[in-house]
Design a protein around this motif. Structure first.
Motif, short mmCIF file in Angstrom:
data_model
loop_
_atom_site.label_atom_id
_atom_site.label_comp_id
_atom_site.label_asym_id
_atom_site.label_seq_id
_atom_site.Cartn_x
_atom_site.Cartn_y
_atom_site.Cartn_z
N HIS A 228 0.85 -1.19 0.00
CA HIS A 228 0.00 0.00 0.00
C HIS A 228 0.88 1.24 0.00
O HIS A 228 1.53 1.56 1.01
CB HIS A 228 -0.92 0.02 1.24
N SER A 230 -0.18 4.19 0.02
CA SER A 230 -0.80 5.20 0.88
C SER A 230 -0.27 5.14 2.30
O SER A 230 -0.30 6.14 3.03
CB SER A 230 -2.32 5.02 0.89
N LYS A 231 0.24 3.99 2.72
CA LYS A 231 0.78 3.83 4.06
C LYS A 231 2.25 4.22 4.14
O LYS A 231 2.82 4.27 5.23
CB LYS A 231 0.61 2.39 4.54
N PRO A 233 3.96 7.22 2.45
CA PRO A 233 3.99 8.40 1.57
C PRO A 233 5.39 8.84 1.18
O PRO A 233 5.61 9.30 0.06
CB PRO A 233 3.26 9.47 2.39
N TYR A 236 6.76 6.45 -1.33
CA TYR A 236 6.01 6.62 -2.58
C TYR A 236 6.54 7.82 -3.36
O TYR A 236 6.69 7.76 -4.59
CB TYR A 236 4.52 6.79 -2.29
#
Length: 281
Positions: A228, A230-231, A233, A236
Motif C-alpha cells: 500500500h 498510501s501507508k 507516503p 512513494y
C-alpha cells in the motif's frame, strides 16, 4: 479431435530453431540498416573498456592539483600528496590500485539493466536487433554462466552509491586553493579555485548520480515490495521521483560513461604537461 502435441521428430531446441518459431530461411526480412546501432554500441563500449583498462594499468598521471581522476578514486594505493587519501589499505598491492577500484563501477555498468539490452545486442547477439534471428541455437536466459552473473546487479548498486559519494567529495576538493606554483600575483593563491577541470568534475558527478539513482534496482529498493503506497507516503514520493529519472536511464548511462572518461583524459593531459588548466578564478 486433432492432437495438440508437437510432432516428436521436430528439434527440441529453445532457440531460433525451436518448433514454435516460423520457418524462415532468411536471417531477417528487414531492409533497413539494423546493424548500425549494435555496431556503434560495440565500438563505443569496447573503446571505453580498452581505455579504462590501459589507464588503470598505467598507475600514474592520475592527479593534477586539485583534480583526481575518477578512475583512481578513492585513493587506495600509493596516493600522491594532495589527493583524497582514505588510509591506503591496499598499499601492499603490487599493481595499480585502480584495478581494484574499477571493479565496482565497471561491475555496476556491466550488470546494468539498460546495458544488458545494449551489449546483449552488440556483444551477445541475443538478438542483435528486433526481427533479426540470433545465432544461438538454444536460449537459457540468465540461468547459466556467464549471464547468471547479472543477478548481482543490486549489490553492485550499493557499491556504486559509495563510489558516487567519494567522487562527490573529490569534486568538492576541486574547489581548493591552488598550490604555490600556481600562485597569482605576489605569491598569493586565491581562496577558492574554479577551472575547466572543476566544471568537468561537476558535470561528471551530476551524470553519475543521475545514472545511479535512475537505476531499476534503486527504484525497487525505494518502492518495491510495498502493498500500500498510501501507508508509505515518503517512499512513494521517492519511488515516483526515481521512476521519472528511470525514463531516461539509458541516456544517463551514456552521458556518465563519456563524462568519466573525459575527466580522466583531462587530468591525464594536465598531469603530463600536455595542456594547462583553464582557470576562471
Amino acid at each position: 479431435m486433432a492432437s495438440t502435441d508437437l510432432p516428436t521428430d521436430l528439434p527440441t531446441d529453445r532457440g531460433v530453431t525451436s518448433p514454435a518459431r516460423a520457418r524462415i530461411e532468411a536471417r531477417t526480412l528487414r531492409q533497413d540498416r539494423w546493424w548500425l546501432q549494435p555496431l556503434a554500441t560495440f565500438v563505443v563500449f569496447s573503446a571505453f573498456i580498452v581505455y579504462a583498462t590501459v589507464r588503470a594499468f598505467m598507475g600514474r598521471d592520475y592527479y593534477a592539483s586539485p583534480y583526481l581522476s575518477p578512475f583512481y578514486s578513492p585513493c587506495l594505493g600509493d596516493c600522491v600528496e594532495g589527493a583524497s587519501d582514505f588510509g591506503q589499505p591496499f598499499a601492499w598491492w603490487p599493481l595499480s590500485a585502480a584495478l581494484i577500484i574499477l571493479v565496482f563501477p565497471l561491475g555496476f555498468r556491466m550488470t546494468c539493466y539498460y546495458y544488458r539490452k545494449a551489449y546483449y545486442r552488440a556483444f551477445w547477439l541475443s538478438p542483435p536487433a528486433c526481427g533479426v534471428a540470433e545465432p544461438h541455437r538454444s536460449y537459457s536466459g540468465e540461468t547459466r554462466f556467464p549471464l547468471i552473473v547479472q543477478n548481482v546487479h543490486r549489490w553492485f548498486w550499493y557499491a556504486a552509491v559509495l563510489v558516487g559519494l567519494v567522487l562527490t567529495f573529490d569534486t568538492l576538493l576541486a574547489f581548493r586553493p591552488m598550490p604555490a606554483e600556481y600562485a597569482v600575483g605576489d605569491g598569493e593563491t586565491s581562496g577558492v579555485h574554479m577551472g575547466l577541470g572543476t566544471l568537468l568534475m561537476i558535470a561528471n558527478i551530476v551524470f553519475i548520480w543521475l545514472y545511479t539513482l535512475s537505476c531499476h534496482s534503486c527504484r525497487h529498493i525505494v518502492g518495491g515490495r510495498l502493498r500500500h503506497f498510501s501507508k508509505h507516503p515518503v517512499r512513494y514520493r521517492l519511488w515516483t521521483w526515481v521512476s521519472r529519472l528511470n525514463e531516461n536511464h539509458g541516456r544517463w548511462a551514456w552521458y556518465s560513461l563519456f563524462s568519466v572518461a573525459i575527466v580522466d583524459l583531462y587530468v591525464f593531459l594536465l598531469a603530463t604537461g600536455t595542456i594547462q588548466d583553464v582557470r576562471f578564478f
